[in-house]
Write a protein that holds these residues in place. Sequence first.
Motif, mmCIF file in Angstrom:
data_model
loop_
_atom_site.group_PDB
_atom_site.id
_atom_site.type_symbol
_atom_site.label_atom_id
_atom_site.label_comp_id
_atom_site.label_asym_id
_atom_site.label_seq_id
_atom_site.Cartn_x
_atom_site.Cartn_y
_atom_site.Cartn_z
ATOM 1 N N ASP A 1 -6.569 1.320 2.700
ATOM 2 C CA ASP A 1 -6.780 2.090 1.436
ATOM 3 C C ASP A 1 -7.675 2.964 1.540
ATOM 4 O O ASP A 1 -8.119 3.534 0.508
ATOM 5 C CB ASP A 1 -7.088 1.207 0.285
ATOM 6 C CG ASP A 1 -8.297 0.200 0.657
ATOM 7 O OD1 ASP A 1 -8.900 0.686 1.686
ATOM 8 O OD2 ASP A 1 -8.754 -0.418 -0.032
ATOM 9 N N GLU B 1 0.765 -1.122 -0.158
ATOM 10 C CA GLU B 1 -0.010 0.091 -0.057
ATOM 11 C C GLU B 1 0.677 1.101 0.076
ATOM 12 O O GLU B 1 0.444 2.170 0.614
ATOM 13 C CB GLU B 1 -0.930 0.116 1.014
ATOM 14 C CG GLU B 1 -1.739 -1.191 1.384
ATOM 15 C CD GLU B 1 -3.212 -1.187 0.389
ATOM 16 O OE1 GLU B 1 -3.162 0.017 -0.561
ATOM 17 O OE2 GLU B 1 -3.822 -1.926 0.509
ATOM 18 N N GLN C 1 -10.565 2.957 2.221
ATOM 19 C CA GLN C 1 -12.289 2.860 1.886
ATOM 20 C C GLN C 1 -13.024 3.045 3.138
ATOM 21 O O GLN C 1 -14.263 3.139 2.969
ATOM 22 C CB GLN C 1 -12.347 1.698 1.106
ATOM 23 C CG GLN C 1 -11.919 1.537 -0.365
ATOM 24 C CD GLN C 1 -12.144 0.178 -1.216
ATOM 25 O OE1 GLN C 1 -11.472 -0.656 -0.662
ATOM 26 N NE2 GLN C 1 -13.157 0.326 -1.820
ATOM 27 N N ASP D 1 1.393 -7.389 5.999
ATOM 28 C CA ASP D 1 1.036 -8.716 5.798
ATOM 29 C C ASP D 1 2.123 -8.856 4.298
ATOM 30 O O ASP D 1 1.562 -9.260 2.902
ATOM 31 C CB ASP D 1 -0.470 -8.872 5.196
ATOM 32 C CG ASP D 1 -0.833 -10.237 4.844
ATOM 33 O OD1 ASP D 1 0.005 -10.930 5.309
ATOM 34 O OD2 ASP D 1 -1.980 -10.411 4.384
HETATM 35 N N1 UDP Z 1 -4.689 -6.856 2.543
HETATM 36 C C1 UDP Z 1 -3.819 -7.191 3.386
HETATM 37 N N2 UDP Z 1 -3.312 -8.823 2.853
HETATM 38 C C2 UDP Z 1 -3.668 -9.386 1.818
HETATM 39 C C3 UDP Z 1 -4.764 -8.389 1.074
HETATM 40 C C4 UDP Z 1 -4.838 -7.267 1.560
HETATM 41 O O1 UDP Z 1 -3.504 -7.220 4.817
HETATM 42 O O2 UDP Z 1 -3.162 -10.316 1.377
HETATM 43 C C5 UDP Z 1 -5.290 -5.523 3.148
HETATM 44 C C6 UDP Z 1 -5.130 -4.275 2.117
HETATM 45 O O3 UDP Z 1 -3.899 -3.763 2.290
HETATM 46 C C7 UDP Z 1 -6.036 -3.393 2.626
HETATM 47 C C8 UDP Z 1 -7.186 -4.374 3.301
HETATM 48 O O4 UDP Z 1 -6.607 -5.620 3.425
HETATM 49 O O5 UDP Z 1 -5.706 -2.602 3.842
HETATM 50 C C9 UDP Z 1 -8.499 -4.530 2.258
HETATM 51 O O6 UDP Z 1 -7.926 -4.932 0.982
HETATM 52 P P1 UDP Z 1 -8.420 -4.618 -0.497
HETATM 53 O O7 UDP Z 1 -8.378 -3.050 -0.515
HETATM 54 O O8 UDP Z 1 -7.409 -5.282 -1.441
HETATM 55 O O9 UDP Z 1 -9.920 -5.370 -0.388
HETATM 56 P P2 UDP Z 1 -11.385 -4.658 -0.812
HETATM 57 O O10 UDP Z 1 -11.157 -3.232 -0.123
HETATM 58 O O11 UDP Z 1 -11.137 -4.595 -2.156
HETATM 59 O O12 UDP Z 1 -12.258 -5.618 -0.117
#
Ligand code: UDP
Length: 315
Positions: A98, A16, A100, A45
């Motif tokens: 991220d 990230e 979100q 991670d």
């Molecule tokens: N993340 C993590 N390990 C992983 C994949 C994702 O720690 O193997 C973290 C990523 O950095 C973020 C959070 O989990 O902080 C959510 O990931 P992502 O945004 O890819 O998922 P989404 O929001 O699309 O569900």
Amino acid sequence: MKPTELLSIIIPFHNEQEVISECQRRISAAVAAIDMQIEILYVNDGSKDDSLDILIALMQQDKRIKIIDLSRNFGKETAMTAGLDVAKGDAVVIIDADLQDPPELITEMVKIWRTGFDVVYAKRTKRKGESLVKKATARLFYKLINKISDHEIPENVGDFRLMSRQAVDALNQVRERKRFMKGLFAWIGFPQTAIEYSRDPRLAGKTNWNYRKLTKFAIEGISSFTQEPLRLATYMGFLTAFGAFALGLFYIIKTLMFGDAIQGFPTLITVILFFSGVQLLSIGILGEYIGHMFIESKQRPLYFIKKTYSAKADD
Ligand code: UDP
Ligand code: MG
């Protein structure tokens, strides 16, 4: 007077580098007004980019930051678990890196936690920046799992939530290896409530999910939470056995009445294909559960910590 209660904020992250400083800035600003001690716990991670270095630099400016560096990429579910194991807070928040999940909601979560709720989860009303297909498949997944599982998993709820010390301690006792966290959060019980927000698109970088991973996640979620698919195999067995019996009877009577001309290849091939399909599906379902048993029986640790970074000397 210095507040005595501690709030831990867990941020699992994987590659990230584009967003991590902004994440730290937003979180830091969002919690400034909260009347608690703060611990900001980043769980690396297995990032392959510069996220970790950026954070180590940020740690020099903000002593509340602590970084747990896992030995490799274990997946978000396990990274969260590592964070939950280490967090010392009276209340613990899990949030994505991220952005979100808006960190500004944390203040509100703390307020609700103070009124006596053990879990305050954030429910998204809108999912901006996500494709229609992703929204539709997510819907379908929740419909399905809630239909067949005994524990209601709220829809449109991610991992962004606040948990009391009691809830975290409960969750930490659950050490199963296939960690379907959304299910586990629901399974532990305790008074839970939701606050609503509209989910923003990712600030930068890209999602770590793809359809292959999501499908795997869905299958694991269902098979680690309910035995209903196994029962489905049994029901199908009953149904097809009954069908076969009826069909058999039909052919016997037909032969007795009209004699036996060598015919019926289409029927034969259809029946064979149908039963092969049912059998393979049932074996597949069995396989999922045996797979779970295989993983659990090895009793491996969930994760390894390579190094812990902390600006404070006492931990
Ligand atoms: N993340 C993590 N390990 C992983 C994949 C994702 O720690 O193997 C973290 C990523 O950095 C973020 C959070 O989990 O902080 C959510 O990931 P992502 O945004 O890819 O998922 P989404 O929001 O699309 O569900
Ligand atoms: Mg995201």
